[in-house]
Motif scaffolding. Structure first.
Motif, PDB file in Angstrom:
ATOM      1  N   ILE A 205       0.824  -1.202   0.000  1.00 43.63           N
ATOM      2  CA  ILE A 205       0.000   0.000   0.000  1.00 43.63           C
ATOM      3  C   ILE A 205       0.861   1.256   0.000  1.00 43.63           C
ATOM      4  O   ILE A 205       0.649   2.192  -0.761  1.00 43.63           O
ATOM      5  CB  ILE A 205      -0.958  -0.030   1.215  1.00 43.63           C
ATOM      6  N   ALA A 441     -12.421  -4.020  -6.218  1.00 45.67           N
ATOM      7  CA  ALA A 441     -11.530  -2.869  -6.133  1.00 45.67           C
ATOM      8  C   ALA A 441     -10.517  -2.887  -7.262  1.00 45.67           C
ATOM      9  O   ALA A 441     -10.196  -1.845  -7.849  1.00 45.67           O
ATOM     10  CB  ALA A 441     -10.818  -2.859  -4.779  1.00 45.67           C
ATOM     11  N   ILE A 448     -11.177   3.034 -13.437  1.00 49.46           N
ATOM     12  CA  ILE A 448     -11.036   4.463 -13.168  1.00 49.46           C
ATOM     13  C   ILE A 448      -9.766   5.002 -13.820  1.00 49.46           C
ATOM     14  O   ILE A 448      -9.766   6.041 -14.463  1.00 49.46           O
ATOM     15  CB  ILE A 448     -11.012   4.712 -11.644  1.00 49.46           C
TER      16      ILE A 448
ATOM     17  N   ALA B  75      -8.547  -1.829   3.644  1.00 44.80           N
ATOM     18  CA  ALA B  75      -7.537  -0.788   3.459  1.00 44.80           C
ATOM     19  C   ALA B  75      -6.892  -0.912   2.085  1.00 44.80           C
ATOM     20  O   ALA B  75      -6.682   0.097   1.398  1.00 44.80           O
ATOM     21  CB  ALA B  75      -6.480  -0.891   4.557  1.00 44.80           C
ATOM     22  N   ALA B  76      -6.615  -2.145   1.690  1.00 44.87           N
ATOM     23  CA  ALA B  76      -5.986  -2.322   0.385  1.00 44.87           C
ATOM     24  C   ALA B  76      -6.925  -1.896  -0.726  1.00 44.87           C
ATOM     25  O   ALA B  76      -6.536  -1.160  -1.652  1.00 44.87           O
ATOM     26  CB  ALA B  76      -5.573  -3.784   0.208  1.00 44.87           C
ATOM     27  N   ALA B  77      -8.193  -2.323  -0.622  1.00 46.43           N
ATOM     28  CA  ALA B  77      -9.156  -1.940  -1.649  1.00 46.43           C
ATOM     29  C   ALA B  77      -9.337  -0.432  -1.696  1.00 46.43           C
ATOM     30  O   ALA B  77      -9.380   0.184  -2.767  1.00 46.43           O
ATOM     31  CB  ALA B  77     -10.490  -2.632  -1.377  1.00 46.43           C
ATOM     32  N   GLU B  78      -9.405   0.153  -0.500  1.00 48.36           N
ATOM     33  CA  GLU B  78      -9.584   1.599  -0.431  1.00 48.36           C
ATOM     34  C   GLU B  78      -8.397   2.321  -1.049  1.00 48.36           C
ATOM     35  O   GLU B  78      -8.558   3.296  -1.792  1.00 48.36           O
ATOM     36  CB  GLU B  78      -9.761   2.024   1.026  1.00 48.36           C
ATOM     37  N   ALA B  79      -7.198   1.840  -0.732  1.00 51.55           N
ATOM     38  CA  ALA B  79      -6.017   2.490  -1.284  1.00 51.55           C
ATOM     39  C   ALA B  79      -6.026   2.403  -2.804  1.00 51.55           C
ATOM     40  O   ALA B  79      -5.770   3.399  -3.494  1.00 51.55           O
ATOM     41  CB  ALA B  79      -4.759   1.841  -0.713  1.00 51.55           C
ATOM     42  N   ALA B  80      -6.372   1.230  -3.317  1.00 44.82           N
ATOM     43  CA  ALA B  80      -6.365   1.085  -4.773  1.00 44.82           C
ATOM     44  C   ALA B  80      -7.360   2.038  -5.414  1.00 44.82           C
ATOM     45  O   ALA B  80      -7.019   2.801  -6.333  1.00 44.82           O
ATOM     46  CB  ALA B  80      -6.686  -0.362  -5.137  1.00 44.82           C
ATOM     47  N   LEU B  81      -8.597   2.025  -4.903  1.00 47.54           N
ATOM     48  CA  LEU B  81      -9.630   2.878  -5.513  1.00 47.54           C
ATOM     49  C   LEU B  81      -9.328   4.350  -5.299  1.00 47.54           C
ATOM     50  O   LEU B  81      -9.423   5.153  -6.225  1.00 47.54           O
ATOM     51  CB  LEU B  81     -10.990   2.524  -4.918  1.00 47.54           C
ATOM     52  N   LEU B  83      -6.530   5.912  -4.674  1.00 48.72           N
ATOM     53  CA  LEU B  83      -5.385   6.432  -5.418  1.00 48.72           C
ATOM     54  C   LEU B  83      -5.706   6.542  -6.902  1.00 48.72           C
ATOM     55  O   LEU B  83      -5.280   7.496  -7.563  1.00 48.72           O
ATOM     56  CB  LEU B  83      -4.165   5.558  -5.162  1.00 48.72           C
ATOM     57  N   ALA B  84      -6.487   5.579  -7.408  1.00 47.18           N
ATOM     58  CA  ALA B  84      -6.887   5.702  -8.806  1.00 47.18           C
ATOM     59  C   ALA B  84      -7.724   6.958  -9.003  1.00 47.18           C
ATOM     60  O   ALA B  84      -7.519   7.714  -9.970  1.00 47.18           O
ATOM     61  CB  ALA B  84      -7.674   4.460  -9.223  1.00 47.18           C
ATOM     62  N   LEU B  85      -8.620   7.201  -8.055  1.00 51.75           N
ATOM     63  CA  LEU B  85      -9.435   8.414  -8.144  1.00 51.75           C
ATOM     64  C   LEU B  85      -8.576   9.662  -8.059  1.00 51.75           C
ATOM     65  O   LEU B  85      -8.782  10.634  -8.800  1.00 51.75           O
ATOM     66  CB  LEU B  85     -10.470   8.422  -7.022  1.00 51.75           C
TER      67      LEU B  85
END
Lengths: 461, 106
Positions: A205, A441, A448, B75-81, B83-85
């Motif tokens: 991360i 995700a 995205i 957390a990993a999913a959130e970071a990926a999405l 950061l892409a955003l």
């Protein structure tokens, strides 16, 4: 001096001032009180008896002085009643001021340095103040020292994450937080989580964060902060945010330091129940792998009359029953009659069990794993000896293996195995959902990020 | 792991977790850099992770630790999405300033 109950409002002066937190709490534990407030430190210690008539509630001065606690004070009470609210809140307020001074602001370098010094002093002072209790912990102080070190690193790293004006450094400081948290989790014997944290956060991360920051940041002179974009140099609403954040923190700390019975004491509140659980359990190793919870220890901390009563009622049965059952199975082909000998066998096995407990005590100062292993080995050995003595012949390899297996079946599996079992047996659906979330995700991030934005570069909206 | 090193005090770990969480919250509000704001949410996650594991230790079971696995997943999913955003937003406005998107308030 038995003090009558209920007394919900008792003056703190009712307790001898020299009475240590430890002693009072041990007395409280021994009297099987539910102490909802530390009687020593908290004003108007709310000592509520769990017993309906409350006849046992009393803080006997003589008992206070002669109680020789086997356990360090923080052991007895997994709370910080000794941390007075005043110190907590003072530290919170000082920390808030320090953090406020450290917030990024234009041209406030000196102020930020002062804030850093103040923050470090606050943290150090609070730590030193907490560390006064370290000597009481005895040999258990070592992991606790690690707690202080890792915790300090984590907090300092966290402060730097939110106060650093250069975005690249924030993730790097966050890596420090991750490593320190992993250390904390190691202290908590959560090895798998600790390493997963380092690998996933530090390895995946955070690398992504650094990558995106480098991708998206504007050029900045390396030596000059003033060339950084304003949104990195100037905090938004630092005062309001700090006040709100530290109000939340004060509340959290207040809740976190409320007295709560330790795991051990939750058992000790109702030792009969615990011992009955033990007796009904088909797992003797569960007992031996939990040496600190062994009924002998619990009994040790009871009042003498309770101890005798409970010992007479429960102790012979507790560790022995499952083994005795196994024994009768093993001895099927033997001429020994189970009936008359059962008591002897029980006594023998009880001795073995107590021996294992003594071994645990010897290793008490070592790491718990060591103590655990020593207990299990001692127990296996002792049980084998008892069995062979009972059968009056050396155990055959098959029997020995069976015995070892019966014991090993209940042996503690290590942290990773247990988490795996817990995940796959307890939360298979959650695990699947986590996988689905990750997949979604992944797809979402790809979708995205691959949108092409060709227009309006630099155009404000 | 039940009963292991029980001399450690739950409250101390709760304290650390609470401090980390509060720091993350303050950082989320005060920082204006989108990436750092999301980093601060990770800091809050850290506080929660420490708290969860401390409670798992205290209760002598592994449910807290299992839950941390899910926290890590999120957390990993959130970071990926996120950061892409963020990258997407940066490409539109050429800035990471959260205030640049204040018009989203409507």
């Amino acid at each position: 001096m038995a003090i009558g109950l209920p007394r919900k409002q008792e003056s703190p002066l009712a307790i001898p001032p020299e009475a240590s937190f430890r002693s009072a709490c041990h007395v409280a534990a021994a009297d099987r009180l539910r102490v909802t407030g530390c009687p020593v430190c908290k004003a108007a210690g709310r000592v509520l008896s769990s017993a309906p008539n409350g006849r046992r509630a009393g803080t006997d001065g003589g008992r206070l002085s002669r109680t020789t606690p086997r356990f360090p004070p923080l052991f007895a009470r997994q709370g910080m009643g000794h941390v007075s609210s005043f110190s907590l809140f003072a530290a919170t307020v000082l920390g808030a001021i320090a953090l406020l001074m450290m917030m990024p602001r234009p041209g406030g370098v000196a102020l930020r340095r002062i804030g850093a010094v103040l923050g470090a002093a606050t943290l150090g002072g609070f730590w030193l103040w907490l560390a006064r209790f370290l000597p009481d912990l005895g040999a258990n102080a070592t992991p606790f020292a690690y707690y202080y070190v890792f915790s300090a690193i984590a907090i300092i790293g966290g402060v730097r994450v939110i106060t650093h004006t250069r975005p690249v450094y924030s993730p790097l400081w966050f890596v420090m937080v991750i490593l320190a948290s992993a250390g904390l989790l190691l202290v908590l014997a959560a090895e798998f989580i600790a390493f997963a944290l380092v690998i996933i956060y530090g390895g995946a991360i955070l690398v992504t964060y650094v990558f995106v920051i480098m991708l998206a940041s504007q050029a900045t002179e390396a030596s000059d902060d003033s060339t950084a974009p304003a949104y990195d140099r100037i905090a938004r609403e630092p005062l309001a945010a700090t006040v709100v954040g530290f109000l939340l923190l004060a509340m959290l700390l207040h809740m976190a330091t409320i007295e709560r019975p330790s795991s051990l004491e939750r058992l000790e509140d109702r030792p009969e129940a615990r011992l009955r659980v033990v007796a009904d359990s088909d797992s003797i190793i569960e007992l031996t792998t939990l040496p600190r919870r062994a009924p002998a220890r619990v009994l040790e901390r009871l009042r003498p009359e309770d101890r005798e009563h409970l010992a007479a009622e429960f102790e012979p049965a507790s560790p022995v029953k499952p083994l005795a059952a196994l024994l009768s199975e093993l001895g099927d082909d033997d001429e020994a009659d189970d009936g008359p000998d059962a008591d002897d066998v029980a006594t023998d096995l009880l001795e073995a069990w107590e021996e294992a407990g003594r071994t645990a005590a010897e290793y008490e100062d070592e790491l718990p794993h060591t103590a655990r292993r020593a207990v299990a080995e001692t127990l296996l050995e002792a049980v084998e000896q008892r069995f062979s003595a009972y059968l009056d012949r050396p155990l055959e390899p098959a029997e020995r293996a069976r015995l070892a297996k019966a014991i090993a079946d209940h042996r503690r599996v290590d942290n990773i195995e247990r988490i795996g079992l817990d995940l796959f047996e307890g939360n298979p659906l959650g695990l699947e959902l986590a996988g689905v979330i990750l997949l979604v995700a992944l797809i979402g991030a790809v979708l995205i990020a691959r949108q092409r934005v060709t227009d309006e570069t630099g155009a404000g909206g | 792991m039940t009963g292991e090193m029980p001399s450690l005090v739950l409250s101390h770990f709760l304290l650390t977790g609470a401090v980390l969480f509060a720091l993350g919250l303050i950082g989320f509000v005060t920082r204006r850099n989108l990436i750092i704001m999301f980093l601060c949410t990770e800091l809050m996650f850290q506080g929660v992770v420490v708290t969860l594991v401390a409670f798992a230790f205290y209760h002598g079971n592994l449910e807290g630790q299992s839950f941390v696995i899910f926290v890590l997943t999120i957390a990993a999913a959130e970071a990926a999405l996120a950061l892409a955003l963020v990258v997407l937003l940066f490409r539109r406005r050429r800035t990471l300033d959260a205030a640049a998107w204040a018009d989203l308030r409507g």
